[in-house]
Design an enzyme around this catalytic site. Sequence first.
Site, mmCIF file in Angstrom:
data_model
loop_
_atom_site.group_PDB
_atom_site.id
_atom_site.type_symbol
_atom_site.label_atom_id
_atom_site.label_comp_id
_atom_site.label_asym_id
_atom_site.label_seq_id
_atom_site.Cartn_x
_atom_site.Cartn_y
_atom_site.Cartn_z
ATOM 1 N N GLU A 151 24.256 -1.066 -13.638
ATOM 2 C CA GLU A 151 24.621 0.091 -14.593
ATOM 3 C C GLU A 151 23.785 -0.059 -15.604
ATOM 4 O OE1 GLU A 151 25.691 2.147 -12.591
ATOM 5 O OE2 GLU A 151 27.541 2.788 -13.755
ATOM 6 N N THR A 154 23.017 10.231 -17.851
ATOM 7 C CA THR A 154 23.921 9.289 -18.731
ATOM 8 C C THR A 154 23.346 8.669 -19.859
ATOM 9 O OG1 THR A 154 25.214 8.789 -16.794
ATOM 10 C CG2 THR A 154 25.638 7.294 -18.365
HETATM 11 N N1 HSE Z 1 31.979 5.651 -19.246
HETATM 12 C C1 HSE Z 1 30.402 6.242 -18.820
HETATM 13 C C2 HSE Z 1 30.088 7.339 -20.082
HETATM 14 C C3 HSE Z 1 30.428 6.733 -17.633
HETATM 15 O O1 HSE Z 1 30.984 8.054 -20.091
HETATM 16 O O2 HSE Z 1 28.881 7.231 -20.418
HETATM 17 C C4 HSE Z 1 29.243 7.411 -17.277
HETATM 18 O O3 HSE Z 1 29.348 7.781 -15.834
#
Ligand code: HSE
Length: 328
Positions: A149, A202
């Site tokens: 990630e 993201t």
């Molecule tokens: N918690 C993370 C965000 C998840 O909201 O950036 C990304 O899929």
Amino acid sequence: MSNDIKDLKQPAKAGQKQLDSIHVFAPATVANVVCGFDVLGFAVNEPGDEVIMRVTDKPGITISKITGDDGRLPLNPAKNTVSVSVEHYLRSIDRLDIGLDIELHKKMPIGSGLGSSSASTVAGLFAIKTLLGDDTDPSTLLPFAMKGEEMACGHGHADNVAPALLGGFVLIRSYEPLDVVRLPHPAGLWCAIVFPDVDVPTREARQIIRKNIQMKDAVTQWGNIAGLVSGLFMQDIDLIGRSMKDVLVEPVRSMLIPDFYLMREMAMEMGAVSFGISGSGPSVFAFTRDEETAKRITQKLQQHLTNIKIGSNGYVSTINDAGPRVLG
Ligand code: HSE
């Protein structure tokens, strides 16, 4: 732990069955679950990614094929999150002597907010763990998945990888030290997911959120997280619904999603229990009390997106308690 990790530091002994190839599926996930930024997530039945992993004669990892990515993901094993996290795992058990070839089959859109990179990484890690006969708890793979990630979006959050790996509904109670708790959920909860085909990486969706928050907003948010978790334990779908409100992240990120508030109004009018952004978006999701309502909401939102000339994918699922599975 049922297995001593030292056992894995040796190749399989004569007579011990060693698999030489495996095909694994790992599920998409909905992270944040509206009010639980970076701490809550759940897995769904579909979509999900698949990895085929084969043992080869030459030490090192190769990636021979990636499908479903429109050429966006690197075949270079030093740059691909699947191979990099598998390599971290192999290093931890002192098995860099092994040769592996990976095929990655993407079955969901990249940058969708459905934990696309997590599903691939978890499929890869689950594949190597199973190939090596490592029967330690799957949660031991979490730190390696979080490395993936970090590589994919610059931050090693666990709210996609943990539910993809463990299945079900998961709370990340703490990151340092890592403390992951599996939560119960009402059996009859259905999920409608719609991915509007717009690009929301993201990495960028994390950069736009506020760094500081007001105490008043924090109080609202932790009341809602506690309400949601209580609702899950009490199987109280009304409590779940009224707790799924986000005053911290959604007001900012919703701007990246076409007609977010209009889609929410549509879903709630059609009987959704709750509605919000899946992960960092642009996918949105609604909880419902039955499959039929989830299907109708998915169709309605997709129709709306077609009307405003935006392509979309829709999925209807219950919560996936199994996590990754071996397909062959
Ligand atoms: N918690 C993370 C965000 C998840 O909201 O950036 C990304 O899929």
